[in-house]
Design an enzyme around this catalytic site. Structure first.
Site, short mmCIF file in Angstrom:
data_model
loop_
_atom_site.label_atom_id
_atom_site.label_comp_id
_atom_site.label_asym_id
_atom_site.label_seq_id
_atom_site.Cartn_x
_atom_site.Cartn_y
_atom_site.Cartn_z
N CYS A 219 -25.42 -3.00 -22.87
CA CYS A 219 -26.59 -2.59 -21.81
C CYS A 219 -26.23 -1.16 -20.49
CB CYS A 219 -27.69 -3.83 -20.84
SG CYS A 219 -29.13 -4.10 -21.92
N SER B 247 -34.45 5.69 -15.60
CA SER B 247 -33.98 5.30 -16.64
C SER B 247 -34.22 6.41 -17.69
CB SER B 247 -35.53 3.94 -16.86
OG SER B 247 -35.33 4.10 -18.16
N GLU C 128 -32.97 3.99 -10.41
CA GLU C 128 -34.11 3.76 -11.08
C GLU C 128 -35.75 4.04 -11.35
OE1 GLU C 128 -31.28 3.24 -15.61
OE2 GLU C 128 -33.31 2.30 -15.09
#
Length: 556
Positions: free
Chosen positions: A119, A468, A442
């Site tokens: 991730c 994001s 974000e």
């Protein structure tokens, strides 16, 4: 062997006694020690399958004559951390991951490493660590999630966030939100669009640090297990040939990554992570030169959230290598760069054909002649700002509107969902930069709320924070200098007219130099939002977004 420092000689007898305590045999101690950095945990969907990947890597290393030893790296799920204090702890983990991996690898003198991330921050954090440690290293990720399906359409996490906005606008019911909730994210893996995690895993292939398919083979495919075994075997080949990360991650390799970034339409977060990786190899990465590459690099892919295709579609179309082969038709890549395959980029991509021109546009028929990202400058962003222009609708490529000022993500979201933002407005979220946040949160909640409320074709958002990879629309982030250090975004007042011109790469406020100077003379730094713990230390050391939010020791 580097590991002889902890294994050979009379002085190392105490060390060997501890290896004995680990259950390690004499034969295992005589082989190269290969550290496997496992980002496995049970809170991040992209990481819940990494135990299987790690076991496959171990098999590959052992088959090729190495001794595999696993140690951990932390990971934060950006989706779960979104919209609350948890998001302050997302970007900052990139440096924790790099630092802790450096500490473990050098403390125990590993001969080689296999990095197993998936991730957003694990991939760049481990790439940074690989450059520092500089022993033979191969990357193998956990792979992307499969797309969900709602009402016959493919969906993803961004669809889920936008459903919340649609619900607030009265467009969908509670039951429909629940349907999205249950179907949008159907498997393990990194979220299924070209968001930050998948962007960085794809760019790991381009940098030469991951094998073919590392960015695109879905997490649930058995091919991912085979790839992990191959990675374990390949690192032993790299060890024998003494090919190291700094032989691979050169300046030209970074330029290749930026070029493919433009073609794929990657997350704007890549413009934080590539400069940070470049910094580790001694490269001065000025984000404004991204425009030079973007001007000559066509955008070939519109993966979610920019379009209706997903990572599984890119994989079936030929993956990252097929995109690279399209770009190479116009000589846009440095094909001489070395990779973990032991071959050059040119050798790797030869014969990798585009199997689906609807997913990967042929270079003769791109979505646009310019790349997916753009750096905007002007009197509102003297040091630059970043927009994913491939995800901006035509109506918003040029926009002028009044500033609606918010001091946090939460305040902006409440206003958007409360119907207080109108067509034409420019939402400004400030004091959310690397220092001001701290942690540069974000902004998926407000961008998704704008889209879900049906304002995506008429409302822009600018911030010194970031977005994001799931964000779409006229979302301009990384505005530098940030508000916390007195950047022009801190001087804005409600109703100031903001001018956005993405084709001309401009971001301005309609104020004279004299007015801006007068406001700057009255500006006072704000009290830090966090004064204790890691975030306080981070805020002291972090640079602005245009430099990749790297950490530097403050000058006295």
């Amino acid at each position: 062997m580097k590991s002889d420092a902890v294994k050979k000689g009379i002085q190392q007898a105490p060390h060997r006694s501890l290896f004995n305590a680990l259950g390690m045999t004499k034969e295992e101690m005589e082989r190269p020690l290969v550290g496997i950095v496992s980002s496995y945990n049970e809170i991040v969907p992209g990481h819940m399958n990494l135990d299987k990947i790690v076991n496959a890597v171990k098999q590959g290393v052992a088959m090729a004559g190495g001794t595999p030893v696993v140690f951990p790296a932390i990971a934060v799920c950006d989706g779960i951390a979104m919209g609350h204090i948890g998001m302050k702890y997302s970007l900052v983990t990139r440096d924790l991951i790099a630092d802790s991996t450096e500490a473990m690898a050098l403390a125990h003198q590993f001969d080689a490493l296999v990095m197993v991330p998936n991730c957003d921050k694990n991939v760049p954090g481990l790439l940074m660590a690989a450059a520092r440690i500089n022993v033979p290293t191969v990357f193998v990720s956990g792979g992307p999630m499969m797309a969900g399906h709602v009402h016959g359409h493919k969906t993803s996490l961004s669809s889920m966030f936008e459903a919340v906005g649609a619900h607030s606008a009265g467009k969908i019911t509670d039951e429909e939100v629940l349907e999205y909730e249950n179907l949008a994210c159907p498997t393990c893996g990194s979220c299924s669009g070209m968001y930050t995690a998948n962007s960085m895993n794809c760019l790991t292939e381009v940098l030469g640090m991951g094998l073919k398919g590392n960015g695109t083979i879905p997490a649930v495919y058995s091919a991912r297990i085979r790839l992990a075994k191959e990675a374990g075997m390949k690192v032993m080949e790299m060890y024998e040939k003494n090919i190291r990360p700094r032989d691979i991650m050169t300046e030209n390799a970074v330029l290749n990554a930026l070029t493919v970034d433009m073609a794929l339409g990657c997350s704007t977060n890549s413009m934080l992570h590539l400069p940070a990786i470049a910094h580790e190899i001694g490269m001065d990465f000025d984000i404004t030169f991204a425009n030079e590459i973007s001007e000559k690099t066509p955008n070939l892919c519109h993966l979610a959230p920019a379009g209706p295709t997903y990572m599984e579609d890119l994989n079936e179309a030929g993956g990252v290598y097929a995109v690279m082969n399209e770009l190479n038709k116009k000589g846009l890549l440095h094909t001489e760069c070395m990779t973990v395959t032991g071959k050059t980029v040119g050798e790797n991509i030869e014969g990798c054909v585009n199997k689906n021109p609807e997913v990967i546009r042929p270079i003769e028929n791109p979505y646009s002649e310019t790349g997916g990202l753009a750096v905007l400058t002007g009197n509102l962003a003297p040091d630059g700002s970043v927009v994913k222009r491939s995800a901006v609708v035509a109506e918003m490529m040029v926009h002028e509107g009044p500033a609606r000022i918010f001091e946090s993500d939460e305040d902006a979201c409440q206003a958007i969902l409360g119907g207080k933002i109108k067509s034409g407005d420019v939402v400004v979220i400030r004091y959310e930069g690397p220092k001001g946040g701290p942690g540069m949160r974000e902004m998926l909640n407000p961008t998704s709320a704008i889209a879900g409320m049906g304002l995506g074709e008429s409302v822009a958002l600018i911030t010194d924070g970031r977005f994001s990879g799931a964000s779409r629309g006229a979302s301009i982030g990384h505005v530098s200098p940030e508000a916390a250090v007195g950047g022009p975004i801190a001087l804005l007042e409600e109703g100031d007219m903001i001018q956005i011109d993405i084709p001309k790469l401009k971001l301005d406020v309609k104020l004279s130099e004299e007015e801006l100077a007068a406001r700057k003379s009255k500006w006072q730094p704000r009290q830090p939002k966090v004064t204790t713990g890691y975030l306080a230390r981070y805020a002291e050391m972090v640079t602005s977004g245009n430099r990749g939010a790297i950490l530097e020791i403050p000058k006295s």
